[in-house]
Design a protein around this motif. Structure first.
Motif, PDB file in Angstrom:
ATOM      1  N   PRO A 287     -37.458 -21.837 -53.320  1.00 42.30           N
ATOM      2  CA  PRO A 287     -36.360 -20.863 -53.261  1.00 42.30           C
ATOM      3  C   PRO A 287     -36.449 -19.964 -52.025  1.00 42.30           C
ATOM      4  CG  PRO A 287     -37.258 -20.976 -55.482  1.00 42.30           C
ATOM      5  CD  PRO A 287     -38.170 -21.780 -54.614  1.00 42.30           C
ATOM      6  N   GLU A 288     -37.671 -19.594 -51.626  1.00 39.87           N
ATOM      7  CA  GLU A 288     -37.831 -18.720 -50.457  1.00 39.87           C
ATOM      8  C   GLU A 288     -37.408 -19.434 -49.174  1.00 39.87           C
ATOM      9  OE1 GLU A 288     -40.949 -17.791 -53.580  1.00 39.87           O
ATOM     10  OE2 GLU A 288     -40.210 -19.583 -52.562  1.00 39.87           O
ATOM     11  N   ALA A 289     -37.790 -20.713 -49.054  1.00 37.93           N
ATOM     12  CA  ALA A 289     -37.393 -21.488 -47.875  1.00 37.93           C
ATOM     13  C   ALA A 289     -35.886 -21.710 -47.867  1.00 37.93           C
ATOM     14  CB  ALA A 289     -38.133 -22.820 -47.852  1.00 37.93           C
ATOM     15  N   ARG A 290     -35.311 -21.952 -49.041  1.00 41.23           N
ATOM     16  CA  ARG A 290     -33.851 -22.073 -49.135  1.00 41.23           C
ATOM     17  C   ARG A 290     -33.176 -20.814 -48.621  1.00 41.23           C
ATOM     18  NH1 ARG A 290     -32.200 -21.057 -54.934  1.00 41.23           N
ATOM     19  NH2 ARG A 290     -33.013 -19.061 -54.192  1.00 41.23           N
ATOM     20  N   ASP A 291     -33.655 -19.652 -49.057  1.00 45.88           N
ATOM     21  CA  ASP A 291     -33.031 -18.393 -48.639  1.00 45.88           C
ATOM     22  C   ASP A 291     -33.143 -18.202 -47.130  1.00 45.88           C
ATOM     23  OD1 ASP A 291     -32.463 -17.970 -51.281  1.00 45.88           O
ATOM     24  OD2 ASP A 291     -34.096 -16.545 -51.621  1.00 45.88           O
ATOM     25  N   TYR A 292     -34.265 -18.617 -46.555  1.00 50.32           N
ATOM     26  CA  TYR A 292     -34.417 -18.483 -45.105  1.00 50.32           C
ATOM     27  C   TYR A 292     -33.423 -19.379 -44.370  1.00 50.32           C
ATOM     28  CZ  TYR A 292     -36.193 -18.933 -40.390  1.00 50.32           C
ATOM     29  OH  TYR A 292     -36.279 -18.971 -39.017  1.00 50.32           O
ATOM     30  N   LEU A 293     -33.323 -20.654 -44.763  1.00 48.02           N
ATOM     31  CA  LEU A 293     -32.423 -21.580 -44.070  1.00 48.02           C
ATOM     32  C   LEU A 293     -30.962 -21.163 -44.245  1.00 48.02           C
ATOM     33  CD1 LEU A 293     -34.122 -25.014 -44.874  1.00 48.02           C
ATOM     34  CD2 LEU A 293     -34.301 -23.639 -42.788  1.00 48.02           C
ATOM     35  N   VAL A 294     -30.592 -20.740 -45.440  1.00 44.50           N
ATOM     36  CA  VAL A 294     -29.227 -20.246 -45.653  1.00 44.50           C
ATOM     37  C   VAL A 294     -28.982 -19.016 -44.785  1.00 44.50           C
ATOM     38  CG1 VAL A 294     -27.681 -19.179 -47.346  1.00 44.50           C
ATOM     39  CG2 VAL A 294     -28.982 -21.224 -47.962  1.00 44.50           C
TER      40      VAL A 294
ATOM     41  N   LEU B 153     -26.915 -27.687 -47.176  1.00 39.38           N
ATOM     42  CA  LEU B 153     -26.840 -26.418 -46.451  1.00 39.38           C
ATOM     43  C   LEU B 153     -25.442 -26.175 -45.895  1.00 39.38           C
ATOM     44  CD1 LEU B 153     -30.252 -26.624 -44.574  1.00 39.38           C
ATOM     45  CD2 LEU B 153     -29.621 -24.866 -46.245  1.00 39.38           C
ATOM     46  N   LEU B 154     -24.804 -27.232 -45.410  1.00 41.96           N
ATOM     47  CA  LEU B 154     -23.473 -27.077 -44.828  1.00 41.96           C
ATOM     48  C   LEU B 154     -22.435 -26.701 -45.878  1.00 41.96           C
ATOM     49  CD1 LEU B 154     -23.539 -30.029 -42.300  1.00 41.96           C
ATOM     50  CD2 LEU B 154     -23.487 -27.592 -41.752  1.00 41.96           C
ATOM     51  N   ARG B 155     -22.648 -27.117 -47.111  1.00 39.59           N
ATOM     52  CA  ARG B 155     -21.717 -26.717 -48.166  1.00 39.59           C
ATOM     53  C   ARG B 155     -21.731 -25.204 -48.355  1.00 39.59           C
ATOM     54  NH1 ARG B 155     -22.839 -31.518 -52.628  1.00 39.59           N
ATOM     55  NH2 ARG B 155     -21.521 -33.082 -51.624  1.00 39.59           N
ATOM     56  N   MET B 156     -22.875 -24.601 -48.136  1.00 41.90           N
ATOM     57  CA  MET B 156     -22.948 -23.141 -48.194  1.00 41.90           C
ATOM     58  C   MET B 156     -22.254 -22.523 -46.981  1.00 41.90           C
ATOM     59  SD  MET B 156     -24.721 -22.610 -51.002  1.00 41.90           S
ATOM     60  CE  MET B 156     -25.356 -20.944 -50.860  1.00 41.90           C
ATOM     61  N   ALA B 157     -22.539 -23.064 -45.788  1.00 41.04           N
ATOM     62  CA  ALA B 157     -21.986 -22.489 -44.559  1.00 41.04           C
ATOM     63  C   ALA B 157     -20.473 -22.648 -44.488  1.00 41.04           C
ATOM     64  CB  ALA B 157     -22.643 -23.139 -43.346  1.00 41.04           C
ATOM     65  N   ALA B 158     -19.954 -23.779 -44.990  1.00 38.64           N
ATOM     66  CA  ALA B 158     -18.523 -24.070 -44.845  1.00 38.64           C
ATOM     67  C   ALA B 158     -17.649 -23.190 -45.724  1.00 38.64           C
ATOM     68  CB  ALA B 158     -18.263 -25.541 -45.163  1.00 38.64           C
ATOM     69  N   ARG B 159     -18.239 -22.455 -46.637  1.00 39.80           N
ATOM     70  CA  ARG B 159     -17.445 -21.511 -47.429  1.00 39.80           C
ATOM     71  C   ARG B 159     -17.026 -20.306 -46.597  1.00 39.80           C
ATOM     72  NH1 ARG B 159     -21.581 -21.698 -52.594  1.00 39.80           N
ATOM     73  NH2 ARG B 159     -21.149 -23.868 -53.199  1.00 39.80           N
ATOM     74  N   ARG B 160     -17.689 -20.138 -45.458  1.00 37.53           N
ATOM     75  CA  ARG B 160     -17.420 -18.965 -44.622  1.00 37.53           C
ATOM     76  C   ARG B 160     -16.941 -19.336 -43.220  1.00 37.53           C
ATOM     77  NH1 ARG B 160     -22.151 -14.549 -43.152  1.00 37.53           N
ATOM     78  NH2 ARG B 160     -20.985 -13.348 -41.604  1.00 37.53           N
ATOM     79  N   PHE B 161     -17.378 -20.486 -42.704  1.00 34.44           N
ATOM     80  CA  PHE B 161     -17.118 -20.835 -41.310  1.00 34.44           C
ATOM     81  C   PHE B 161     -16.279 -22.105 -41.197  1.00 34.44           C
ATOM     82  CE2 PHE B 161     -21.423 -18.831 -41.234  1.00 34.44           C
ATOM     83  CZ  PHE B 161     -21.090 -17.701 -40.513  1.00 34.44           C
ATOM     84  N   ARG B 162     -15.541 -22.212 -40.086  1.00 26.77           N
ATOM     85  CA  ARG B 162     -14.863 -23.463 -39.741  1.00 26.77           C
ATOM     86  C   ARG B 162     -15.854 -24.340 -38.980  1.00 26.77           C
ATOM     87  NH1 ARG B 162     -10.418 -26.509 -38.576  1.00 26.77           N
ATOM     88  NH2 ARG B 162     -10.169 -27.326 -36.453  1.00 26.77           N
TER      89      ARG B 162
ATOM     90  N   ALA C 142     -23.330 -25.489 -26.363  1.00 27.74           N
ATOM     91  CA  ALA C 142     -22.404 -24.936 -27.350  1.00 27.74           C
ATOM     92  C   ALA C 142     -23.037 -23.748 -28.071  1.00 27.74           C
ATOM     93  CB  ALA C 142     -21.996 -26.012 -28.353  1.00 27.74           C
ATOM     94  N   ALA C 143     -24.310 -23.878 -28.445  1.00 30.69           N
ATOM     95  CA  ALA C 143     -24.994 -22.781 -29.138  1.00 30.69           C
ATOM     96  C   ALA C 143     -25.123 -21.564 -28.240  1.00 30.69           C
ATOM     97  CB  ALA C 143     -26.369 -23.242 -29.610  1.00 30.69           C
ATOM     98  N   ASN C 144     -25.383 -21.788 -26.961  1.00 32.04           N
ATOM     99  CA  ASN C 144     -25.565 -20.668 -26.041  1.00 32.04           C
ATOM    100  C   ASN C 144     -24.252 -20.015 -25.628  1.00 32.04           C
ATOM    101  OD1 ASN C 144     -28.384 -20.540 -25.886  1.00 32.04           O
ATOM    102  ND2 ASN C 144     -28.469 -22.237 -24.441  1.00 32.04           N
ATOM    103  N   THR C 145     -23.119 -20.596 -26.059  1.00 30.45           N
ATOM    104  CA  THR C 145     -21.824 -19.955 -25.817  1.00 30.45           C
ATOM    105  C   THR C 145     -21.243 -19.395 -27.110  1.00 30.45           C
ATOM    106  OG1 THR C 145     -20.736 -22.121 -25.998  1.00 30.45           O
ATOM    107  CG2 THR C 145     -21.265 -21.333 -23.789  1.00 30.45           C
ATOM    108  N   GLY C 146     -22.094 -19.241 -28.131  1.00 27.74           N
ATOM    109  CA  GLY C 146     -21.676 -18.549 -29.348  1.00 27.74           C
ATOM    110  C   GLY C 146     -21.098 -19.423 -30.435  1.00 27.74           C
ATOM    111  N   HIS C 147     -21.217 -20.750 -30.337  1.00 24.06           N
ATOM    112  CA  HIS C 147     -20.685 -21.624 -31.377  1.00 24.06           C
ATOM    113  C   HIS C 147     -21.769 -21.902 -32.413  1.00 24.06           C
ATOM    114  CE1 HIS C 147     -17.719 -22.334 -28.171  1.00 24.06           C
ATOM    115  NE2 HIS C 147     -16.892 -22.552 -29.169  1.00 24.06           N
ATOM    116  N   GLY C 148     -21.649 -21.268 -33.549  1.00 25.17           N
ATOM    117  CA  GLY C 148     -22.609 -21.448 -34.621  1.00 25.17           C
ATOM    118  C   GLY C 148     -21.951 -21.091 -35.945  1.00 25.17           C
ATOM    119  N   PRO C 149     -22.505 -21.559 -37.060  1.00 21.23           N
ATOM    120  CA  PRO C 149     -23.794 -22.245 -37.173  1.00 21.23           C
ATOM    121  C   PRO C 149     -23.730 -23.696 -36.708  1.00 21.23           C
ATOM    122  CG  PRO C 149     -22.709 -22.177 -39.300  1.00 21.23           C
ATOM    123  CD  PRO C 149     -21.845 -21.381 -38.365  1.00 21.23           C
TER     124      PRO C 149
END
Length: 441
Positions: free
Chosen positions: A195-202, A228-237, A312-319
């Protein structure tokens, strides 16, 4: 080290592909030939003919079996329909092995190798995959089958070798069933990560970081990335780029279904005999930058696209999330450097410059493993390291600090994360029992 695959012969098994009479199959094959007018038939063509011939009362399994028979894949039906099967190996045209439950098992021999191999060749070419030839006797590619249950939506990555590089035809089919993949909570329950590693990656993805998931073939990199992406995609495009549909975040694989705010794109190889310009992962990343993504996800970094991921990451495209084939944290950088320097704009850059780009762009690396524990084969995260935004002294190496390490069967906190913006305090993990010191790679 990973154990050698266990191969076990299973006697007395027979294929159960006799449900449809030869007369009905030949009748449907004639209809399929008229429908496709000489071009290779695809799964959708075969399913259409099966539905028309068998009628509305046909069971889903009957339709799937009929479609595979029409494609000349009928002898693989039982293996493709078995959700436990992850890989199918065809050795010397007729000898079959299946990988399920962490072990290889011997399966019934192929009765008509010419028909099956011909069917695999035609379906591969239907999806634009080059198959072995006299000039180049080996080929690989990926495509998807979308058939009724029990097969469902299935992606297949195929590797095919022919003489003279092998004594006789050898094929490996790697199967992925995106719709049946576990979510993040189930992975925690299975002991894949704590659970701790999950919280860090999320937390890394929530703060628009870049994550590399590394490991050998079959260790579960794609499964963890999708969860992990299922969590991120609830907030990001997100824009997801792959060579076959595997990281299906919310999408069920059907063209008219809702994928959420996730744009799925496939690379496209050059088709045999066509002058159509192919689309590489590099091409699609460049295109994605104009589609207002929050994050760009490359299913697997294999070549020059590794450099575009850094830009892409260095121009602000994340996650961002990508997977990488290597088996330890200490090898991640050398493998990534090799791929990034295959980019035409990176070939002449000093290694230190690329290392600095990597250190600034990549937030964390998770390394997965697949081996026997307690008498059973298990997939799990073996270690997680953060990447500091700096270079180690006068060297050309980025600094990777181990922050979670697997001990006694569990992923436990090690060194406290300190990367600015992704520290234990920033992510909300300051209360964990972090140890002193750090293992720096």
């Amino acid at each position: 080290m990973f154990p050698e695959p266990h191969v076990e012969a299973i006697e007395g098994q027979v294929f159960r592909s006799e449900a449809l009479s030869a007369h009905v199959i030949e009748e449907m094959r004639g209809h399929l030939a008229r429908l496709t007018e000489g071009r290779p038939a695809g799964p959708a063509d075969a399913l259409r003919v099966a539905r028309e011939r068998l009628g509305p009362s046909a069971l889903p399994a009957e339709l799937s079996r009929a479609a595979l028979e029409l494609l000349d894949w009928g002898e693989l039906y039982d293996l493709l329909a078995d959700p436990a099967v992850e890989d199918i190996a065809i050795q010397h045209r007729r000898y079959v092995y299946a990988f399920r439950g962490g072990r290889w098992t011997r399966e019934p021999e192929i009765r008509d190798p010419d028909r099956l191999l011909g069917g695999i060749r035609r379906v591969s070419e239907r999806f634009g995959i080059r198959t072995p030839s006299d000039i180049k006797p080996a080929a690989e590619g990926a495509f998807s089958l979308d058939l009724p249950e029990p097969i469902g939506f299935l992606t297949i990555r195929i590797s095919w070798s022919e003489p003279p590089i092998v004594p006789s035809s050898c094929l490996t089919l790697r199967l992925a069933r995106p719709g049946r993949a576990p979510d993040l909570e189930r992975l925690v329950a299975q002991g894949v990560l704590s659970p701790e590693a999950r919280d860090y990656l999320v937390g890394v993805l929530a703060r628009k970081g870049t994550l590399i998931i590394a490991g050998p073939t079959g260790c579960g990199k794609t499964t963890l990335a999708r969860a992990l992406l299922r969590m991120a995609a609830r907030r990001f495009r997100l824009v997801v780029i792959e060579d076959s549909y595997e990281l299906m975040v919310f999408w069920d694989g059907r063209p008219d279904s809702d994928p959420g705010n996730v744009l799925h794109k496939l690379t496209r190889p050059r088709l045999p005999g066509e002058d159509v310009v192919p689309f590489t992962a590099f091409d699609l990343i460049v295109m994605a930058l104009r589609e207002r993504p929050d994050g760009i996800v490359v299913g697997e970094a294999r070549g020059p696209e590794a450099f575009e991921i850094l830009r892409a990451a260095n121009t602000g495209h994340g996650p961002q999330v990508t997977t990488l084939h290597t088996d330890s944290i200490e090898r991640v950088w050398s493998r990534y450097l090799q791929m990034a320097q295959s980019h035409p704009e990176a070939r002449d850059l000093p290694t230190r410059t690329v290392a600095m780009m990597f250190a600034e762009a990549v937030t964390a690396v998770a390394v997965m493993a697949y081996r026997e524990e307690g008498g059973e084969a298990r997939r799990f995260v073996e270690a997680i390291a953060e990447v500091l935004p700096e270079i180690e002294g006068d060297s050309e190496l980025p600094v990777l600090r181990t922050i979670f390490l697997r001990e006694e069967g569990r992923l436990v906190p090690a060194s406290r994360p300190i990367r600015p913006g992704f520290s234990a305090e920033a992510i909300g993990l300051e209360g964990l029992p972090w140890r002193g010191g750090a293992h720096v790679w």
